[in-house]
Scaffold this motif. Structure first.
Motif, mmCIF file in Angstrom:
data_model
loop_
_atom_site.group_PDB
_atom_site.id
_atom_site.type_symbol
_atom_site.label_atom_id
_atom_site.label_comp_id
_atom_site.label_asym_id
_atom_site.label_seq_id
_atom_site.Cartn_x
_atom_site.Cartn_y
_atom_site.Cartn_z
ATOM 1 N N TRP A 194 0.841 -1.193 0.000
ATOM 2 C CA TRP A 194 0.000 0.000 0.000
ATOM 3 C C TRP A 194 0.874 1.238 0.000
ATOM 4 O O TRP A 194 1.783 1.365 0.817
ATOM 5 C CB TRP A 194 -0.928 0.014 1.217
ATOM 6 N N GLY A 195 0.594 2.147 -0.949
ATOM 7 C CA GLY A 195 1.375 3.376 -1.043
ATOM 8 C C GLY A 195 0.520 4.553 -1.469
ATOM 9 O O GLY A 195 -0.706 4.451 -1.571
ATOM 10 N N SER A 196 1.169 5.686 -1.733
ATOM 11 C CA SER A 196 0.494 6.925 -2.166
ATOM 12 C C SER A 196 -0.645 7.296 -1.222
ATOM 13 O O SER A 196 -1.773 7.554 -1.643
ATOM 14 C CB SER A 196 -0.035 6.775 -3.596
ATOM 15 N N MET A 197 -0.358 7.325 0.065
ATOM 16 C CA MET A 197 -1.383 7.636 1.059
ATOM 17 C C MET A 197 -1.784 9.099 0.980
ATOM 18 O O MET A 197 -0.939 9.991 0.921
ATOM 19 C CB MET A 197 -0.874 7.316 2.461
ATOM 20 N N THR A 198 -3.101 9.343 0.936
ATOM 21 C CA THR A 198 -3.613 10.703 0.889
ATOM 22 C C THR A 198 -4.724 10.883 1.916
ATOM 23 O O THR A 198 -5.440 9.935 2.262
ATOM 24 C CB THR A 198 -4.167 11.062 -0.500
ATOM 25 N N SER A 199 -4.870 12.085 2.393
ATOM 26 C CA SER A 199 -5.914 12.444 3.348
ATOM 27 C C SER A 199 -7.162 12.885 2.588
ATOM 28 O O SER A 199 -7.067 13.631 1.610
ATOM 29 C CB SER A 199 -5.415 13.585 4.240
ATOM 30 N N LEU A 200 -8.333 12.429 3.002
ATOM 31 C CA LEU A 200 -9.569 12.834 2.327
ATOM 32 C C LEU A 200 -9.854 14.309 2.596
ATOM 33 O O LEU A 200 -9.564 14.820 3.691
ATOM 34 C CB LEU A 200 -10.737 11.952 2.774
ATOM 35 N N PRO A 201 -10.437 15.008 1.619
ATOM 36 C CA PRO A 201 -10.528 16.473 1.690
ATOM 37 C C PRO A 201 -11.430 17.019 2.790
ATOM 38 O O PRO A 201 -11.283 18.193 3.154
ATOM 39 C CB PRO A 201 -11.066 16.861 0.304
ATOM 40 N N PHE A 202 -12.347 16.203 3.301
ATOM 41 C CA PHE A 202 -13.228 16.723 4.352
ATOM 42 C C PHE A 202 -12.683 16.453 5.755
ATOM 43 O O PHE A 202 -13.346 16.744 6.756
ATOM 44 C CB PHE A 202 -14.650 16.149 4.214
ATOM 45 N N ASN A 203 -11.477 15.893 5.856
ATOM 46 C CA ASN A 203 -10.854 15.735 7.172
ATOM 47 C C ASN A 203 -10.646 17.093 7.828
ATOM 48 O O ASN A 203 -10.476 18.104 7.150
ATOM 49 C CB ASN A 203 -9.514 15.010 7.045
ATOM 50 N N SER A 204 -10.643 17.100 9.159
ATOM 51 C CA SER A 204 -10.572 18.370 9.868
ATOM 52 C C SER A 204 -9.941 18.183 11.241
ATOM 53 O O SER A 204 -9.979 17.084 11.806
ATOM 54 C CB SER A 204 -11.990 18.948 10.028
ATOM 55 N N LYS A 205 -9.402 19.255 11.780
ATOM 56 C CA LYS A 205 -8.923 19.227 13.162
ATOM 57 C C LYS A 205 -10.051 19.561 14.133
ATOM 58 O O LYS A 205 -9.858 19.523 15.345
ATOM 59 C CB LYS A 205 -7.763 20.197 13.352
ATOM 60 N N MET A 206 -11.235 19.878 13.591
ATOM 61 C CA MET A 206 -12.359 20.290 14.424
ATOM 62 C C MET A 206 -13.333 19.149 14.738
ATOM 63 O O MET A 206 -14.144 19.252 15.637
ATOM 64 C CB MET A 206 -13.127 21.431 13.751
ATOM 65 N N PHE A 207 -13.279 18.061 13.945
ATOM 66 C CA PHE A 207 -14.178 16.932 14.188
ATOM 67 C C PHE A 207 -13.546 15.666 13.633
ATOM 68 O O PHE A 207 -12.566 15.719 12.875
ATOM 69 C CB PHE A 207 -15.551 17.167 13.535
ATOM 70 N N SER A 208 -14.102 14.535 14.035
ATOM 71 C CA SER A 208 -13.576 13.244 13.605
ATOM 72 C C SER A 208 -14.426 12.632 12.500
ATOM 73 O O SER A 208 -15.648 12.799 12.470
ATOM 74 C CB SER A 208 -13.531 12.262 14.789
ATOM 75 N N SER A 209 -13.767 11.911 11.597
ATOM 76 C CA SER A 209 -14.428 11.092 10.582
ATOM 77 C C SER A 209 -13.624 9.795 10.493
ATOM 78 O O SER A 209 -12.399 9.836 10.364
ATOM 79 C CB SER A 209 -14.455 11.792 9.220
ATOM 80 N N GLY A 210 -14.313 8.663 10.562
ATOM 81 C CA GLY A 210 -13.565 7.414 10.559
ATOM 82 C C GLY A 210 -14.426 6.211 10.257
ATOM 83 O O GLY A 210 -15.585 6.319 9.872
ATOM 84 N N ASN A 211 -13.832 5.025 10.439
ATOM 85 C CA ASN A 211 -14.492 3.731 10.236
ATOM 86 C C ASN A 211 -15.182 3.660 8.869
ATOM 87 O O ASN A 211 -16.384 3.447 8.766
ATOM 88 C CB ASN A 211 -15.484 3.459 11.365
ATOM 89 N N PRO A 212 -14.417 3.808 7.789
ATOM 90 C CA PRO A 212 -15.001 3.866 6.445
ATOM 91 C C PRO A 212 -15.457 2.507 5.935
ATOM 92 O O PRO A 212 -14.945 1.458 6.338
ATOM 93 C CB PRO A 212 -13.838 4.391 5.596
ATOM 94 N N SER A 213 -16.424 2.526 5.021
ATOM 95 C CA SER A 213 -16.869 1.327 4.302
ATOM 96 C C SER A 213 -17.260 1.746 2.893
ATOM 97 O O SER A 213 -18.194 2.529 2.710
ATOM 98 C CB SER A 213 -18.056 0.668 5.010
#
Length: 301
Positions: free
Chosen positions: A178-197
């Motif tokens: 696994w390579g080329s790791m990128t952060s999704l654009p709606f990530n934030s330091k103000m709230f959490s987003s996780g456990n994707p499916s």
């Protein structure tokens, strides 16, 4: 919320009669609260759950450790899961266990056995990682990690403490890694987003978040995966989300959504529910033995 919270504590210890008495008090005081409405609508929920047809058998598998192990998903013969068994990691203060890492085990269908789990080193950091979701073609992986990876955090200058969030990341398979790791654009330091499916077509990503615009403490959301990026996250609404916590979504090829909820009537703590997103029905509790008086979550097929 004191009576409601006390009712949930009693329920998590299988003291259902005492829990119901507290819920009756709570419902009398706040009859318009959706949790009270749901309780008054069916005070025989426990009997119905106990009489519910058994849908699954539960068997413990060999790869479990003495630490936290969860979030298992099977892709072909590869079982990915999350564990705090890595004793070389720093301890997480909340539960005094090592930080979570992503592991992989190979499943032998003929023997019904699993290989010794190994770390997925290219995804793991010194922070929490996982759970994961992989596209049907096996080329893209989405996974949870921490916002510290992107230097996204709030800082209490007086107490000298950094506060991060859970974020979702994407990586591509390159030469078997696994390579080329990128952060999704709606990530934030103000709230959490996780456990994707991610769905079977790779076009819709479901996840849990406490981002603004939600209903409860954490909700289930979805976002379109587009050729040039991502759409605007959409809340899945009050058929799924409550004023409490919904988390750990899992979407099937038939568009059945499984998720954990602490706000819908259940056996205690997080219970696993399912809803057909192609129909206009309601979410259903999976009953025993999937659910118990304790927290039950991270269901997958």
């Amino acid at each position: 919320d004191t009576y409601y919270k006390y009712a949930q504590v009693l329920k998590s210890n299988a003291k259902y009669a005492a829990s119901d008495e507290q819920m009756k008090i709570f419902s009398g005081m706040t009859p318009n609260d959706q949790r009270a409405v749901d309780f008054n609508k069916n005070q025989n929920y426990l009997q119905e759950l106990n009489n519910k047809q058994k849908l699954f058998d539960v068997t413990e598998i060999s790869i479990n450790s003495t630490k936290s192990d969860f979030g298992a998903v099977l892709y072909g013969d590869a079982l990915y899961f999350v564990s705090s068994r890595n004793e070389s990691n720093k301890l997480y203060g909340w539960n005094n266990e090592p930080f979570l890492d992503i592991y992989k085990s190979t499943y032998n269908a003929n023997k019904g056995s699993y290989s010794l789990p190994t770390l997925v080193d290219e995804l793991n950091t010194k922070y929490h990682e996982g759970p994961v979701s992989i596209t049907k073609d096996g080329n893209i992986i989405y996974f949870s990690s921490e916002s510290f990876n992107e230097n996204l955090f709030d800082k209490d200058k007086v107490k000298k403490i950094k506060f991060g969030q859970v974020n979702i990341y994407k990586a591509s398979k390159e030469n078997g890694k696994w390579g080329s790791m990128t952060s999704l654009p709606f990530n934030s330091k103000m709230f959490s987003s996780g456990n994707p499916s991610v769905d079977s077509e790779g076009k819709t990503l479901y996840f849990a978040s406490n981002m603004p615009g939600g209903i409860g403490e954490s909700d289930i959301w979805k976002v379109a995966v587009e050729s040039n990026g991502y759409g605007q996250p959409q809340n899945l609404g009050d058929k799924i989300n409550t004023t409490e916590r919904e988390n750990f979504p899992y979407i099937t090829e038939d568009n059945l959504l499984y998720f954990a909820s602490s706000g819908k009537p259940g056996l205690g703590g997080f219970d696993v529910f399912t809803i057909d997103l192609n129909a206009n029905g309601q979410a259903e509790n999976l009953g025993k033995p999937i659910n118990s008086e304790k927290d039950d979550f991270s269901f997958s097929l």
